[in-house]
Design a protein around this motif. Structure first.
Motif, short mmCIF file in Angstrom:
data_model
loop_
_atom_site.label_atom_id
_atom_site.label_comp_id
_atom_site.label_asym_id
_atom_site.label_seq_id
_atom_site.Cartn_x
_atom_site.Cartn_y
_atom_site.Cartn_z
N ALA A 15 55.83 -13.98 -2.94
CA ALA A 15 56.73 -13.18 -2.09
C ALA A 15 56.97 -11.82 -2.71
O ALA A 15 58.09 -11.33 -2.77
N ALA B 206 56.74 -18.62 -6.77
CA ALA B 206 56.99 -19.31 -8.04
C ALA B 206 58.45 -19.14 -8.49
O ALA B 206 59.07 -20.07 -8.99
N ASN C 114 48.84 -13.22 -2.74
CA ASN C 114 49.55 -12.01 -3.18
C ASN C 114 49.73 -12.05 -4.70
O ASN C 114 50.30 -11.15 -5.30
N LEU D 258 43.84 -20.61 -9.99
CA LEU D 258 43.93 -21.34 -8.72
C LEU D 258 42.56 -21.74 -8.17
O LEU D 258 42.48 -22.58 -7.28
N ALA E 22 54.57 -1.03 -18.72
CA ALA E 22 55.79 -0.27 -19.02
C ALA E 22 56.66 -1.02 -20.00
O ALA E 22 56.61 -2.25 -20.08
N TRP F 247 62.50 -5.10 -20.82
CA TRP F 247 61.37 -5.78 -20.16
C TRP F 247 60.11 -5.14 -20.72
O TRP F 247 59.98 -3.91 -20.72
N ILE G 191 56.64 -8.86 -18.14
CA ILE G 191 56.19 -8.52 -16.78
C ILE G 191 55.11 -9.51 -16.35
O ILE G 191 55.11 -10.04 -15.24
N ARG H 262 56.73 -13.04 -15.75
CA ARG H 262 57.55 -13.18 -14.54
C ARG H 262 56.75 -13.04 -13.26
O ARG H 262 57.03 -13.70 -12.26
N THR H 263 55.74 -12.16 -13.24
CA THR H 263 55.07 -11.86 -11.97
C THR H 263 53.62 -12.32 -11.91
O THR H 263 52.98 -12.21 -10.86
N GLY I 212 47.82 -0.19 -6.28
CA GLY I 212 49.19 -0.58 -6.59
C GLY I 212 50.23 0.41 -6.08
O GLY I 212 49.90 1.47 -5.55
N ILE J 168 54.29 0.57 -4.05
CA ILE J 168 54.85 -0.01 -2.82
C ILE J 168 54.03 0.37 -1.58
O ILE J 168 53.63 -0.51 -0.82
P1 FAD Z 1 54.24 -8.53 -7.05
O1 FAD Z 1 55.49 -7.77 -7.05
O2 FAD Z 1 53.36 -8.50 -8.21
O3 FAD Z 1 54.66 -10.04 -6.74
C1 FAD Z 1 53.78 -11.13 -6.80
C2 FAD Z 1 54.60 -12.36 -6.51
O4 FAD Z 1 53.75 -13.50 -6.56
C3 FAD Z 1 55.70 -12.61 -7.55
O5 FAD Z 1 56.91 -12.84 -6.88
C4 FAD Z 1 55.22 -13.85 -8.29
O6 FAD Z 1 56.28 -14.66 -8.76
C5 FAD Z 1 54.43 -14.55 -7.21
N1 FAD Z 1 53.43 -15.48 -7.72
C6 FAD Z 1 52.48 -15.24 -8.66
N2 FAD Z 1 51.71 -16.32 -8.84
C7 FAD Z 1 52.15 -17.28 -7.98
C8 FAD Z 1 51.75 -18.62 -7.67
N3 FAD Z 1 50.73 -19.21 -8.30
N4 FAD Z 1 52.43 -19.28 -6.72
C9 FAD Z 1 53.47 -18.70 -6.07
N5 FAD Z 1 53.90 -17.44 -6.33
C10 FAD Z 1 53.24 -16.74 -7.26
N6 FAD Z 1 55.68 1.20 -7.36
C11 FAD Z 1 56.14 2.25 -6.65
O7 FAD Z 1 55.73 2.43 -5.50
N7 FAD Z 1 57.05 3.11 -7.18
C12 FAD Z 1 57.54 2.96 -8.43
O8 FAD Z 1 58.40 3.73 -8.88
C13 FAD Z 1 57.06 1.87 -9.21
N8 FAD Z 1 57.51 1.67 -10.48
C14 FAD Z 1 57.27 0.48 -11.09
C15 FAD Z 1 57.93 0.17 -12.28
C16 FAD Z 1 57.80 -1.07 -12.87
C17 FAD Z 1 58.52 -1.39 -14.15
C18 FAD Z 1 56.96 -2.05 -12.26
C19 FAD Z 1 56.84 -3.43 -12.87
C20 FAD Z 1 56.25 -1.73 -11.11
C21 FAD Z 1 56.40 -0.47 -10.51
N9 FAD Z 1 55.76 -0.13 -9.31
C22 FAD Z 1 56.14 0.98 -8.62
C23 FAD Z 1 54.68 -0.98 -8.77
C24 FAD Z 1 55.19 -1.89 -7.67
O9 FAD Z 1 56.31 -2.59 -8.11
C25 FAD Z 1 54.10 -2.88 -7.31
O10 FAD Z 1 52.87 -2.22 -7.04
C26 FAD Z 1 54.45 -3.70 -6.09
O11 FAD Z 1 55.79 -4.13 -6.12
C27 FAD Z 1 53.47 -4.87 -6.13
O12 FAD Z 1 53.78 -5.80 -5.21
P2 FAD Z 1 52.82 -7.01 -4.95
O13 FAD Z 1 52.96 -7.35 -3.52
O14 FAD Z 1 51.48 -6.79 -5.48
O15 FAD Z 1 53.44 -8.25 -5.72
#
Ligand code: FAD
Length: 487
Positions: A9, A32, A278, A288, A307, A418, A423, A426-427, A470, A472
């Motif tokens: 999510a 997770a 995701n 997986l 970071a 962190w 990082i 947790r993710t 990567g 948002i």
């Molecule tokens: P993620 O956020 O990586 O989430 C993946 C999810 O999958 C997590 O909730 C995890 O628990 C879940 N998961 C993983 N494995 C499993 C499994 N086997 N079963 C079930 N669930 C699982 N982006 C910007 O646009 N602007 C910014 O200023 C910026 N700054 C950032 C600063 C930091 C410190 C960080 C960490 C990131 C930053 N980013 C920024 C990047 C941005 O946060 C990410 O690119 C974006 O949030 C990634 O989202 P995602 O959908 O890839 O998933």
């Protein structure tokens, strides 16, 4: 229509679930953690400080609005944001301060006044950055780069033909050094490479269209902080019937005869005709799909930076600071060498301080501020992080304290750290990289993992570790591409 399992999510998983529910699929999201958002989670520290843990800069809010509109809602009834002005306060190592105003001309005038670079050079650069963005956006960001059809459409052929005329050759740093006579302005524009975790001295000049996002389209702040992006979208997804199953990590993607058939979690086995991961693409294959052949070349692409973040409750207000503040290093080249070649943290890192209490006063007690203090570091390869944290903490306190003319340590009332290990833990992001693979070579855009599996029918990928990349906005676009491919 086949039932869909979304693994994770994170912001892309939520957006993909939403889009697929709107197209009539029954969607279940397995997460997770005990909450949604992935890197975009929030937490409190004792004493009344709230923090957004990960992303802090928000661009292209229209991509969030679009999701509400698709569901027939008025975006502003669910999710509100303001355009930032000023965008960022810059503090250079030589003591110069510069305010990045939202208005391009006002910003250019500020650059001329503070750095002595003619305003016209700045506006011309930003306009070209905007033109490059317009020409490439629909090709590189809105479509799969791994489907032949993408290359056969008229607008895409036009965009590809326009590329050579945009002057986007060489590295990002070379382009900026050529455009500007002042090293401080070069450093300011080079920093945009870090928006996807890359190195301006290696990343291709095409990345110099990133400033257009901030200066042309705008930088935004969502009411209540970044976490409200994920929260408002989860609320909408739940209304549309998406089921979120928290604390239920997927342990295996089940397959038969080249087709996905479902997922296995610690609790149960579930049948699904479509699975959207995701989760970072590297652990998706390694953990997986352990018996499936993995695309090693793609998975082996160099990772983006990670970071080191200090979350500080600070017992004072600093009127000279804003929501976004940058304290630059003296030697930028040296800093990126440390990160990408020596795989360590520079002794004099550039420090980013984000203070949401400037916009949401309830994020800190009266007279206090909540500081999110971030330094770019390499992804985790087994470095001695505890030692690096101690060293960096001292350097950051000294540097920012010096710039603000005050000793910071006595003001700290709460603290949490962190690092790349945390990082990753947790993710599940491979190595704790913030943005999947880096853009440190000209072909990086083509070497990201596609949004679908070429081997397994019914398997799709969204999120910051796959195409288009990567952050948002790109994560939200990956969800759009996946939903388009599935239909
Ligand atoms: P993620 O956020 O990586 O989430 C993946 C999810 O999958 C997590 O909730 C995890 O628990 C879940 N998961 C993983 N494995 C499993 C499994 N086997 N079963 C079930 N669930 C699982 N982006 C910007 O646009 N602007 C910014 O200023 C910026 N700054 C950032 C600063 C930091 C410190 C960080 C960490 C990131 C930053 N980013 C920024 C990047 C941005 O946060 C990410 O690119 C974006 O949030 C990634 O989202 P995602 O959908 O890839 O998933």
């Amino acid at each position: 229509k086949p039932a869909v399992a979304v693994i994770g999510a994170g912001i892309a998983g939520i957006a993909a679930a939403l889009r697929l529910a709107l197209k009539g699929h029954a969607v279940t999201v397995f997460e997770a953690q005990d909450t949604f958002g992935g890197k975009m989670y929030q937490f409190d520290l004792p004493g009344g400080y709230r923090f957004d843990a990960g992303p802090s800069l928000f661009t292209l809010p229209a991509l969030v609005d679009e999701l509400f509109r698709l569901a027939g809602r008025r975006p502003q009834d669910h999710f509100r944001y303001e355009r930032l002005d000023p965008i960022t306060q810059y503090f250079f190592a030589d003591g110069t301060r510069l305010t990045a105003w939202a208005d391009e001309e006002k910003f250019a005038d500020e650059v001329e006044a503070k750095l002595g670079v003619p305003a016209a050079q700045v506006t011309q650069f930003l306009q070209r950055s905007g033109a490059a963005y317009q020409a490439t956006e629909s090709t590189f960001l809105h479509k799969s780069l791994h489907k032949l059809g993408t290359y056969l459409s008229k607008d895409v052929l036009g965009a590809l033909a326009a590329l050579p005329s945009l002057g986007l050759t060489g590295t990002m740093h070379q382009r900026h050094a050529k455009a500007f006579p002042d090293p401080r302005l070069v450093q300011l524009f080079d920093r945009f490479a870090t928006y996807n975790g890359s190195d301006p001295y290696q990343a291709p000049a095409t990345l110099s269209l990133i400033p257009h996002l901030e200066h042309g389209i705008g930088a935004f702040y969502p009411e209540g902080g970044i976490h409200s992006i994920a929260r408002s979208l989860v609320e909408l997804a739940e209304e549309l019937g998406v089921e979120f199953r928290y604390q239920e990590p997927v342990e295996e993607i089940l397959t038969a005869g080249g087709q996905v058939t479902g997922v296995r979690t610690a609790r149960d086995i579930y049948d699904f005709g479509v699975v959207v991961s995701n989760m970072d693409v590297v652990p998706t294959y390694r953990r997986l799909l352990p018996t499936q052949p993995a695309p090693e070349r793609t998975l082996g692409q160099p990772r983006s930076s990670s970071a080191l973040i200090f979350y500080w409750g600070v017992a004072r207000r600093f009127p000279e600071l804003d929501l976004h503040n940058i304290f630059f290093s003296q030697d930028y080249r040296r800093e990126f060498q440390a990160i990408f070649e020596e795989k360590t943290v520079s002794d004099d890192p550039t420090v980013y301080v984000n203070i949401t209490a400037k916009k949401t006063p309830t994020d800190a007690p009266a007279g206090h501020e909540n500081w999110f203090v971030m330094v770019n570091v390499p992804h985790n390869q087994g470095q001695d992080w505890d030692a690096l944290i101690q060293k960096t903490r001292r350097a950051v306190l000294a540097k920012v304290g010096r710039a603000l003319g005050t000793e910071l340590e006595p003001l700290l009332r709460a603290e949490q750290v962190w690092d790349p290990r945390g990082i990753e833990q947790r993710t599940s992001s491979f190595g704790g990289a913030l943005y999947g693979s880096s853009s440190n070579n000209a072909l990086a855009a083509f070497l990201r993992h596609p949004n679908f599996s070429g081997k397994l029918q019914g398997l799709y990928f969204c999120g910051g570790s796959v195409h288009p990349g990567g952050g948002i906005p790109l994560s939200l676009l990956s969800a759009k591409i996946v939903a388009d491919l599935i239909n």
